[in-house]
Design an enzyme around this catalytic site. Structure first.
Site, PDB file in Angstrom:
ATOM      1  N   ASP A  19      16.852  18.874  -1.674  1.00 55.63           N
ATOM      2  CA  ASP A  19      17.841  20.094  -1.942  1.00 55.63           C
ATOM      3  C   ASP A  19      18.247  20.092  -3.351  1.00 55.63           C
ATOM      4  O   ASP A  19      18.893  21.341  -3.733  1.00 55.63           O
ATOM      5  CB  ASP A  19      19.119  19.710  -0.943  1.00 55.63           C
ATOM      6  CG  ASP A  19      19.563  20.760  -0.488  1.00 55.63           C
ATOM      7  OD1 ASP A  19      19.124  21.646  -0.386  1.00 55.63           O
ATOM      8  OD2 ASP A  19      21.224  21.073  -0.492  1.00 55.63           O
ATOM      9  N   LYS A  69      13.657  22.299  -0.481  1.00 54.93           N
ATOM     10  CA  LYS A  69      14.244  24.175  -0.121  1.00 54.93           C
ATOM     11  C   LYS A  69      13.839  24.133  -1.398  1.00 54.93           C
ATOM     12  O   LYS A  69      13.475  24.032  -2.480  1.00 54.93           O
ATOM     13  CB  LYS A  69      15.803  23.775  -1.459  1.00 54.93           C
ATOM     14  CG  LYS A  69      16.236  24.977  -1.650  1.00 54.93           C
ATOM     15  CD  LYS A  69      17.950  25.441  -1.688  1.00 54.93           C
ATOM     16  CE  LYS A  69      18.011  23.956  -2.679  1.00 54.93           C
ATOM     17  NZ  LYS A  69      19.705  24.116  -2.874  1.00 54.93           N
TER      18      LYS A  69
END
Length: 206
Positions: free
Chosen positions: A121, A161
């Protein structure tokens, strides 16, 4: 809009955000917990006894959920530039993933074991220059993919991400070279205005 006004607007949107409210109510570390829960609900990536590495982990929203799925016999290493309060069962490294020193610390903990899933992330510190910020984001993504390519088990998985923009399509092509199944997924808990999506890559070719 002045910097002060934009900060006030962000604070209002953040504190009135459904997922922020729910995260506080449930005692989760961040609204990001809901993103990994949605990913798990849809793709069932995490199973007991797995070895997972969480890149860009702070404040721990993903790690605190993943550890529940892999259990006490699983292994989870979390890494971030920022501090992260301890989570039972999670080994944490504080450092810059792009630095040789931090990368070596991570490799020492991995200890030549093959990893079942790498999750990322990570996002760069934003400068406000969209071109520069996007380039930094793609660079971190490439580092995460390189790490996954080096350390994953055959048929392992990778979640990262991605911000839609320059270089993102080319990045997806790189991911497809390494995995048999690659899906773009935008969780409901992602902010509507955000350019982010998650690449869910499974069946690592090895």
């Amino acid at each position: 809009m002045s910097k002060g006004s934009s900060t006030k607007k962000w604070l209002h949107e953040h504190t009135s955000d459904y997922y922020v409210i729910q995260a506080n109510k449930l005692g989760y570390r961040s609204r990001a917990s809901f993103k990994i829960l949605e990913i798990q609900d849809k793709y069932q990536l995490f199973k007991p006894n797995m070895f997972v590495v969480d890149l860009g982990a702070a404040p721990g929203g993903w790690s605190e959920q993943v550890i529940k799925y892999i259990g006490k016999n699983g292994k989870l290493i979390a890494l971030d530039l920022l501090e992260m309060a301890p989570i039972a069962g999670v080994e944490f490294i504080q450092g810059d993933f792009s630095s040789d020193e931090t990368y070596q610390k991570l490799n020492t903990l991995v200890n030549n074991q093959k990893i079942d899933c790498v999750i990322s992330d990570m996002a760069p510190n934003l400068s406000g220059n969209k071109t520069s910020d996007q380039a930094k984001s793609i660079y971190l993504l490439e580092l995460a993919l390189d790490f996954a390519n080096t350390n994953l088990n055959k048929n392992g998985s990778f979640v990262a991400k991605v911000f839609q923009g320059q270089g993102s399509d080319e990045y997806l092509k790189l991911v497809r070279e390494s995995f048999n199944k690659v899906i773009q997924f935008k969780p409901k808990s992602s902010r509507a205005k955000s350019r982010e999506f998650y690449v869910i890559a499974t069946e690592f070719k090895g």
